[in-house]
Design a protein around this motif. Structure first.
Motif, PDB file in Angstrom:
ATOM      1  N   ASP A 198     -19.644  12.915  45.231  1.00 15.56           N
ATOM      2  CA  ASP A 198     -20.835  13.546  45.818  1.00 15.56           C
ATOM      3  C   ASP A 198     -21.296  14.745  44.985  1.00 15.56           C
ATOM      4  O   ASP A 198     -22.491  14.914  44.724  1.00 15.56           O
ATOM      5  CB  ASP A 198     -20.563  13.986  47.259  1.00 15.56           C
ATOM      6  N   ARG A 216     -22.670  13.412  41.692  1.00 15.90           N
ATOM      7  CA  ARG A 216     -23.980  12.786  41.901  1.00 15.90           C
ATOM      8  C   ARG A 216     -25.065  13.857  41.992  1.00 15.90           C
ATOM      9  O   ARG A 216     -26.155  13.697  41.443  1.00 15.90           O
ATOM     10  CB  ARG A 216     -23.968  11.919  43.155  1.00 15.90           C
ATOM     11  N   GLN A 217     -24.762  14.971  42.649  1.00 17.83           N
ATOM     12  CA  GLN A 217     -25.716  16.073  42.745  1.00 17.83           C
ATOM     13  C   GLN A 217     -26.003  16.655  41.361  1.00 17.83           C
ATOM     14  O   GLN A 217     -27.151  16.944  41.026  1.00 17.83           O
ATOM     15  CB  GLN A 217     -25.194  17.163  43.690  1.00 17.83           C
ATOM     16  N   HIS A 225     -28.228  14.303  39.490  1.00 19.72           N
ATOM     17  CA  HIS A 225     -29.587  14.424  40.016  1.00 19.72           C
ATOM     18  C   HIS A 225     -30.284  15.654  39.421  1.00 19.72           C
ATOM     19  O   HIS A 225     -31.434  15.566  38.955  1.00 19.72           O
ATOM     20  CB  HIS A 225     -29.536  14.524  41.551  1.00 19.72           C
ATOM     21  N   GLU A 226     -29.601  16.783  39.412  1.00 13.81           N
ATOM     22  CA  GLU A 226     -30.190  18.014  38.879  1.00 13.81           C
ATOM     23  C   GLU A 226     -30.454  17.916  37.376  1.00 13.81           C
ATOM     24  O   GLU A 226     -31.514  18.351  36.895  1.00 13.81           O
ATOM     25  CB  GLU A 226     -29.274  19.202  39.183  1.00 13.81           C
ATOM     26  N   THR A 282     -30.916  15.143  35.680  1.00 13.68           N
ATOM     27  CA  THR A 282     -31.997  14.175  35.500  1.00 13.68           C
ATOM     28  C   THR A 282     -33.350  14.842  35.726  1.00 13.68           C
ATOM     29  O   THR A 282     -34.295  14.646  34.948  1.00 13.68           O
ATOM     30  CB  THR A 282     -31.820  12.979  36.460  1.00 13.68           C
ATOM     31  N   GLN A 283     -33.447  15.657  36.774  1.00 10.97           N
ATOM     32  CA  GLN A 283     -34.701  16.376  37.030  1.00 10.97           C
ATOM     33  C   GLN A 283     -35.025  17.339  35.881  1.00 10.97           C
ATOM     34  O   GLN A 283     -36.179  17.451  35.471  1.00 10.97           O
ATOM     35  CB  GLN A 283     -34.626  17.133  38.352  1.00 10.97           C
TER      36      GLN A 283
END
Length: 150
Positions: free
Chosen positions: A44, A47-48, A51-52, A54-55
């Motif tokens: 988890d 994954r966060q 995500h960060e 990738t942004q």
């Protein structure tokens, strides 16, 4: 458009590239931290991070494309735009290779008896080195061509 506008755009391009380097560093550090949570990985949290990151990469890429467009349209520098196109392709490849390396490292950690895992890691590391050399060459060409007009 005065030359300082052009120079400011070129400097911003270099700043965005420096931000990319920092994002990769954070991505690598985050993955190393993730691996330390094994064998019961803290997916988890990782994954966060993904995500960060990738942004961040999306935002940086968008800004580079805006710079590319301005260089081409506002300053009539299709040569510099072409360098940025090449750079974007290599950056995409670098991100894919980085993800591949991270997967290979996790597999090697999960299967220490599999000697093929270490070979795969070395193979991907070599591909990353070649990619970084290509990126460096593109940036050098960009630098040379952008300074030629100043």
């Amino acid at each position: 458009m005065v030359p300082t506008d052009f120079q400011a755009l070129v400097h911003r391009f270099y700043a965005v590239q420096a931000e990319r380097v920092e994002a990769y560093r954070l991505f690598d550090e985050g993955h190393e931290a993730y691996l330390r949570t094994g064998p019961h990985y803290d997916f988890d949290h990782y994954r966060q991070l993904v995500h960060e990151i990738t942004q961040a990469f999306c935002g940086l890429s968008k800004e580079v494309l805006e710079i590319k467009e301005r260089l081409h349209q506002d300053f009539d520098r299709p040569d510099l735009s072409e360098h940025i196109d090449k750079l974007q392709k290599k950056e995409k490849q670098k991100l894919e290779l980085t993800a591949k390396l991270q997967l290979a490292k996790q597999k090697a950690q999960d299967h220490p008896e599999d000697e093929g895992c270490q070979e795969k890691i070395q193979e991907v590391k070599q591909d990353i080195i070649k990619n970084k050399e290509a990126l460096s060459d593109i940036l050098q060409d960009f630098k040379y061509d952008s300074e030629e007009s100043v």
